[in-house]
Every structure is written in structure tokens, then in C-alpha cells.
Scaffold this motif. Structure first.
Motif, PDB file in Angstrom:
ATOM      1  N   GLY A   1      36.527  36.897  39.693  1.00  0.00           N
ATOM      2  CA  GLY A   1      35.874  38.126  40.259  1.00  0.00           C
ATOM      3  C   GLY A   1      35.104  38.344  39.689  1.00  0.00           C
ATOM      4  N   GLY A   2      34.283  39.027  40.213  1.00  0.00           N
ATOM      5  CA  GLY A   2      33.242  39.776  40.011  1.00  0.00           C
ATOM      6  C   GLY A   2      32.201  40.770  40.065  1.00  0.00           C
ATOM      7  N   LEU A   3      31.647  41.561  39.129  1.00  0.00           N
ATOM      8  CA  LEU A   3      31.134  43.198  39.857  1.00  0.00           C
ATOM      9  C   LEU A   3      29.857  42.822  39.822  1.00  0.00           C
ATOM     10  CD1 LEU A   3      31.939  46.065  40.944  1.00  0.00           C
ATOM     11  CD2 LEU A   3      32.195  46.513  38.338  1.00  0.00           C
ATOM     12  N   LYS A   4      29.556  43.241  40.901  1.00  0.00           N
ATOM     13  CA  LYS A   4      27.697  43.196  40.657  1.00  0.00           C
ATOM     14  C   LYS A   4      26.968  44.292  40.385  1.00  0.00           C
ATOM     15  CE  LYS A   4      28.292  39.772  44.046  1.00  0.00           C
ATOM     16  NZ  LYS A   4      28.020  39.303  45.884  1.00  0.00           N
TER      17      LYS A   4
ATOM     18  N   GLY B   1      39.449  33.411  31.104  1.00  0.00           N
ATOM     19  CA  GLY B   1      38.369  33.908  30.569  1.00  0.00           C
ATOM     20  C   GLY B   1      37.244  34.929  31.385  1.00  0.00           C
ATOM     21  N   VAL B   2      36.040  34.957  30.097  1.00  0.00           N
ATOM     22  CA  VAL B   2      35.686  37.325  30.266  1.00  0.00           C
ATOM     23  C   VAL B   2      33.629  36.090  30.526  1.00  0.00           C
ATOM     24  CG1 VAL B   2      37.125  38.535  30.464  1.00  0.00           C
ATOM     25  CG2 VAL B   2      35.841  37.532  27.983  1.00  0.00           C
ATOM     26  N   ALA B   3      33.515  36.689  30.924  1.00  0.00           N
ATOM     27  CA  ALA B   3      31.687  35.891  31.059  1.00  0.00           C
ATOM     28  C   ALA B   3      31.025  37.715  32.119  1.00  0.00           C
ATOM     29  CB  ALA B   3      31.269  34.555  31.830  1.00  0.00           C
ATOM     30  N   LEU B   4      29.413  37.596  31.144  1.00  0.00           N
ATOM     31  CA  LEU B   4      28.913  38.077  31.612  1.00  0.00           C
ATOM     32  C   LEU B   4      27.448  37.856  31.693  1.00  0.00           C
ATOM     33  CD1 LEU B   4      28.139  41.538  32.042  1.00  0.00           C
ATOM     34  CD2 LEU B   4      27.196  41.608  29.288  1.00  0.00           C
TER      35      LEU B   4
ATOM     36  N   ARG C   1      21.238  43.961  37.657  1.00  0.00           N
ATOM     37  CA  ARG C   1      21.171  42.354  36.795  1.00  0.00           C
ATOM     38  C   ARG C   1      21.817  42.097  35.926  1.00  0.00           C
ATOM     39  NH1 ARG C   1      14.487  43.407  34.546  1.00  0.00           N
ATOM     40  NH2 ARG C   1      13.895  43.952  36.546  1.00  0.00           N
ATOM     41  N   TYR C   2      23.433  42.806  36.333  1.00  0.00           N
ATOM     42  CA  TYR C   2      24.243  42.685  34.967  1.00  0.00           C
ATOM     43  C   TYR C   2      25.953  42.040  36.261  1.00  0.00           C
ATOM     44  CZ  TYR C   2      22.500  44.877  31.461  1.00  0.00           C
ATOM     45  OH  TYR C   2      21.340  45.040  29.794  1.00  0.00           O
ATOM     46  N   LEU C   3      25.861  41.244  35.818  1.00  0.00           N
ATOM     47  CA  LEU C   3      27.549  40.680  36.835  1.00  0.00           C
ATOM     48  C   LEU C   3      28.215  39.917  35.246  1.00  0.00           C
ATOM     49  CD1 LEU C   3      28.819  39.442  39.561  1.00  0.00           C
ATOM     50  CD2 LEU C   3      27.520  37.145  38.765  1.00  0.00           C
TER      51      LEU C   3
ATOM     52  N   ALA D   1      31.575  40.767  48.926  1.00  0.00           N
ATOM     53  CA  ALA D   1      30.840  42.077  49.231  1.00  0.00           C
ATOM     54  C   ALA D   1      29.365  42.497  48.234  1.00  0.00           C
ATOM     55  CB  ALA D   1      32.119  43.147  48.845  1.00  0.00           C
ATOM     56  N   ASP D   2      28.765  43.039  48.577  1.00  0.00           N
ATOM     57  CA  ASP D   2      27.743  43.100  47.881  1.00  0.00           C
ATOM     58  C   ASP D   2      27.926  43.537  46.826  1.00  0.00           C
ATOM     59  OD1 ASP D   2      25.856  42.574  50.917  1.00  0.00           O
ATOM     60  OD2 ASP D   2      26.109  44.329  51.116  1.00  0.00           O
ATOM     61  N   SER D   3      28.880  44.374  46.533  1.00  0.00           N
ATOM     62  CA  SER D   3      29.056  44.949  44.969  1.00  0.00           C
ATOM     63  C   SER D   3      30.198  44.014  44.162  1.00  0.00           C
ATOM     64  CB  SER D   3      29.568  46.183  45.957  1.00  0.00           C
ATOM     65  OG  SER D   3      30.609  46.048  46.179  1.00  0.00           O
ATOM     66  N   PHE D   4      30.616  43.639  44.680  1.00  0.00           N
ATOM     67  CA  PHE D   4      31.327  42.327  44.063  1.00  0.00           C
ATOM     68  C   PHE D   4      32.310  41.537  45.059  1.00  0.00           C
ATOM     69  CE2 PHE D   4      34.717  44.530  46.836  1.00  0.00           C
ATOM     70  CZ  PHE D   4      36.097  44.097  47.274  1.00  0.00           C
ATOM     71  N   TYR D   5      32.695  40.169  44.163  1.00  0.00           N
ATOM     72  CA  TYR D   5      33.394  39.258  44.611  1.00  0.00           C
ATOM     73  C   TYR D   5      34.380  38.523  43.977  1.00  0.00           C
ATOM     74  CZ  TYR D   5      32.646  35.950  40.961  1.00  0.00           C
ATOM     75  OH  TYR D   5      32.174  35.451  40.021  1.00  0.00           O
TER      76      TYR D   5
END
Length: 355
Positions: free
Chosen positions: A273-276, A309-312, A279-281, A238-242
Motif C-alpha cells: 500500500g501507498g499514501l500519495k 519493507g517500508v519505503a519513502l 510529491r511524497y509517497l 485511488a487519487d490519494s492512496f493505493y
């Protein structure tokens, strides 16, 4: 040779109108640490995770082509396709009545979303992904190769468009001979994949099945045995997350390990998963894998892998494909009768893609 290839690609790109030439770079500072049971020394180093040139073009509306090669190190093996292992893509693709025909070296569509996605965006690899993109050894001795890199393979693919979705069947060189052409090739690798896109392309299921015989192409193998590679995955983009989840089931063998034939079976469940957020993900990955090695005689060996893992990621320029990233990963290997082995990575780096 590399300079000649770069010069040729650059000259070609400047003379052709429908050609796109891009450069992809990812550099990391990787601090790896291990617990005592792992018996490995801690190691901190700078690495160019990815350095590659990608050339895409179109002869006309029906015929396109692509060449992508990596500047990273490679093994000395060269298969029947006579290509350097640095080459990911080297193919032509023609659109015909209702189908696309692709010939050359291409994405083999193995694994789920984790393997299909660009490795430049990965900080953590599941066991199934390691088996599909590297040289995967047995868990008893660590000396016999059961799986070879097969993310990119040389052969032919026929794909049919179903709306925004695609169904394709394919045939490739045997992974044994594609990595080392030391014996005659008598059997090909075959496969089929469905890559779906529904609900404005947000819902993306993937199903794939590949089969390959390690007959005369593999030393001391059962000539009638067929390795089976099965994957099922689902992604919501989606636009805000995947969010995505994959189940991968890899069966290989039997091969000789300490004079006894053994089968190797890898079962992996991996989610990401990721939260958009502008400019941060921020991203999260979780894995659970079981690797079983079953000999003709003797007890079955089993090894479990738990990790994630966690990433930014941060994009300093809104209109540029460039980022900085920080990631922390941990993987624990568990086996009966042995202490848990723990591997950690702290990764700091950048990614740049320019056209």
C-alpha cells in the motif's frame, strides 16, 4: 551489438511519427546485512538496478509494436526464441474485430499485482515473485531448479476487451527451453488471465492460471507432470492512496533431488500500500510465504518466510518522472531444527524515466 541496436532505434524514432523512445534508469546504494545463522557476509554496494531502453510505435490504428531491452547483466543461456535474456518485449499487436492478437515476446501475466507491476518500483520481492522472475532452487540442497524466469515469455496471446477489463488466453515456449535450448521442445506453456477495471478503474481484480509440463524438457522429470501457477489479486487505486493484496500458489515437480523425486509447493500472500502525499509517497509491503518440499520417500520439508519493507519516495520535480527513494526491508526464513535466518537491506537511490 548494443551500440548498433541503440543507433538503429534512435534513427527509427527520428524518422517515424508514431514512435516513442524512452530511457529508464534506477540506481541504488544497497547495504545488505545478515544475522549469524545466515552465514553470509554483510555487503554494501552501488548498483544500477534498472537500465533499459523502451521503443513503442504504431504502424496505423490497428497495428502496434514494442521493443524493450535492458543493459543489465544476463545469463549466457539462450532459448529457442534466439533472443537475448535482456529483451523484455519484442512483439507486434493487432486490433481485430473484438479481440487483440499479440505475437512475440511479451508479459506472460503470471502472478498477482506484485509480479505484473514494473520491477523498477519494487524494493522487496516475495518468494513467489522470486520464483516467477528468477531461478528458484529446492530448499533441501539448493541445487535443483524448480522454477525459471517466466515474467516475459515468447509466444502468442489473444485478448478480448470487456469494457475496461480484459480476458486473455496465451501459449508460450516451455520455460525450460526458453532459458536453455539444450533439448527438443515438445510441450508449450499455456495460460489464461482476467484483469479487471471497475468503478472508474479504481477497483482492479486479477485472476490468472498457467500450466506447463516439465516433460522431456526437464532432466529427470515426470513426463506426465504439469506445473500449475495460480494467482488471485485485488487492487484499489485511488487519487490519494493505493492498496493491493495477492495470493499466489505455485506447484512444480517432481524432480530428482539427491536421487529422490521431490515436489515443490510455494504459497505466498503479499500486500502493498501507498499514501500519495503531494510529491511524497510512503509505501509498505508485507509478505507471508510457505515453501514445502515433499519427497516420494522421507519427511516433508517446510520453510516459512516472513518479511516486508517500508519505503519513502520523493519527486523533486512535479512535472517530471524522476524520484529519490529510501527503503528498508527485512526477510526472515524459518525452518524446524534450524535458527532463523534474517536478511536486511537499506536502499538509497534514484529513478529517472525520460521520453
Amino acid at each position: 551489438m548494443k551500440r548498433l541496436l541503440l543507433l538503429t532505434a534512435t534513427l527509427f524514432a527520428t524518422q517515424a511519427h508514431a514512435v516513442n523512445l524512452s530511457l529508464d534508469l534506477r540506481g541504488d546504494l544497497d547495504a545488505a546485512s545478515y544475522n549469524k545463522a545466515s552465514k553470509k557476509p554483510d555487503n554494501t554496494f552501488f548498483t544500477l538496478h534498472t537500465a533499459r531502453v523502451d521503443l513503442k510505435g504504431e504502424m496505423n490504428e490497428e497495428l502496434s509494436y514494442r521493443l524493450r531491452f535492458r543493459l543489465n547483466d544476463e545469463s549466457a543461456a539462450q532459448g529457442y526464441d534466439k533472443l537475448s535474456n535482456r529483451v523484455d518485449y519484442a512483439y507486434i499487436s493487432q486490433k481485430m474485430e473484438g479481440i487483440d492478437l499479440t505475437l512475440g515476446k511479451m508479459l506472460a501475466d503470471v502472478g498477482g499485482h506484485e509480479t505484473l507491476q514494473d520491477s523498477i518500483n519494487l524494493y522487496y520481492k516475495s518468494e513467489a515473485n522470486k520464483a516467477l522472475t528468477g531461478d528458484y532452487k529446492d530448499i533441501a540442497t539448493g541445487t535443483v531448479s524448480y522454477f525459471f524466469p517466466i515474467k516475459y515469455m515468447t509466444g502468442a496471446k489473444i485478448g478480448a476487451k470487456l469494457g475496461d477489463s480484459e480476458f486473455a488466453i496465451m501459449g508460450f515456449n516451455n520455460p525450460d527451453t526458453d532459458n536453455s535450448a539444450t533439448t527438443p521442445q515438445s510441450r508449450f506453456m499455456s495460460g489464461a488471465v482476467f484483469k479487471g477495471k471497475f468503478l472508474d478503474k479504481q477497483l482492479q481484480p486479477v485472476l490468472s492460471y498457467h500450466q506447463v509440463s516439465y516433460g522431456s524438457e526437464a532432466a529427470a522429470a515426470d513426463p506426465d507432470h504439469k506445473a500449475q501457477l495460480l494467482a488471485a489479486g485485488l487492487k484499489w487505486d485511488a487519487d490519494s492512496f493505493y492498496a493491493q493484496a495477492d495470493y499466489i500458489d505455485l506447484k512444480s515437480g517432481p524432480l530428482l533431488v539427491t536421487a529422490v523425486k521431490n515436489d515443490l509447493h510455494i504459497q505466498t500472500t503479499v500486500a502493498e500500500g501507498g499514501l500519495k502525499m503531494g510529491r511524497y509517497l510512503p509505501k509498505l509491503t508485507i509478505e507471508s510465504s510457505v515453501v514445502k518440499q515433499k519427497p516420494d520417500t522421507g519427511a516433508e520439508l517446510e520453510k516459512k518466510f516472513l518479511g516486508g519493507g517500508v519505503a519513502l519516495e520523493y519527486k523533486p520535480f512535479e512535472d517530471k518522472n524522476m524520484r529519490y527513494h529510501i527503503a528498508y526491508t527485512q526477510k526472515t526464513a524459518q525452518q524446524d531444527g534450524a535458527d532463523d535466518k534474517i536478511e536486511n537491506h537499506l536502499i538509497l537511490g534514484f529513478m529517472l524515466s525520460v521520453k
